[in-house]
Enzyme design. Sequence first.
Site, short mmCIF file in Angstrom:
data_model
loop_
_atom_site.label_atom_id
_atom_site.label_comp_id
_atom_site.label_asym_id
_atom_site.label_seq_id
_atom_site.Cartn_x
_atom_site.Cartn_y
_atom_site.Cartn_z
N THR A 3 -7.69 0.20 17.62
CA THR A 3 -8.45 0.40 18.86
C THR A 3 -9.15 1.75 18.89
O THR A 3 -9.62 2.19 19.94
CB THR A 3 -7.52 0.28 20.09
N TYR B 116 0.83 -1.21 0.00
CA TYR B 116 0.00 0.00 0.00
C TYR B 116 0.86 1.26 0.00
O TYR B 116 1.98 1.26 0.51
CB TYR B 116 -0.94 -0.02 1.21
#
Length: 343
Positions: free
Chosen positions: A243, A169
């Site tokens: 998270t 990426y």
Amino acid sequence: MSLWHVWGFCLLLNLAWFVCFAASQPNPPKIHEGWWAYKEVVQGSFVPVPSFWGLVNSAWNLCSVGKRQSPVNIETSHMIFDPFLTPIKLNTGRRKVGGTMYNTGRHVSLRLDKEHLVNISGGPMTYSHRLEEIRLHFGSEDILGSEHLLNGQAFSGEVQLIHYNHELYTNYTEAAKSPNGLVIVSIFMKIAETSNSFLNRMLNRDTITRITYKNDAYLLNGLNIEEIYPETSSFITYDGSMTIPPCFETATWILMNKPVYLTRMQMHSLRLLSQNQPSQIFLSMSDNVRPVQPLNNRCIRTNINFSMQGKDCPNNRAQKLQYRGKNYFYRWLVWVTFSVSDI
């Protein structure tokens, strides 16, 4: 009925109204990607805390329905030895790096300059990953502050080194929402008389007081990333998620087998950082943690060899990974530095 009960009831009514209103619109309003918080704060308006993240924005639905969410509670009795986990390789090009330290209102964040490239490989990784950001999580008390737990107990804080897959990426944003996109190295923090040399650069008085308020930033140079790592090649790993919203399940977590240390004064300095700007009421950034999420039968692997025969992990049968033996927990206390007795 107490004031807190009334306030909580009002928040639920506001959320219910917002969800119903959004669902009734032909083009539902786009939620600002920064509209979330770790803890409830009375500020005159509703800001979603972790239990609401997946409800207020359809793009964040994994926060509520995902099956591979992070953080988790690491139960040592469920760990398995994986003989194919090699040591982590850190490549800094033998150069020190520079970056900018920010108060984001939620974290202390260190982002490296783009000309300073730090890559890691090995361990559970098939590809090389590039360091994007270092985040600090910490608590208002010494007995909490880490996102991950060890046998149900927290550490005073947690350093998270967030890397993206630069082989597949082009940048972090693309990698964060893509398969095999992220690797996050987690290092627990403990309070001691002396501090880790890297943390000392970030948390000394001359530095940390430059980012007291939200959006404050301070430039740091001459940093040696190798110094943030504890002296161990042992780690624990599992497949999980970011998270923070949108909680994409694209992260491989690596939890190092030793903590790093900071002084009590440095922890106090962290707790004096504000979530808000100077013109607003002071609210400590501490307790910036997401609650632990269900493990849902995921395997927790380690490269610590206990030399114990056992059953295969259902997700890795070809690797002949081993479960604990009869004397597992005794061996864990001998081998693992951050055992329960060390918390």
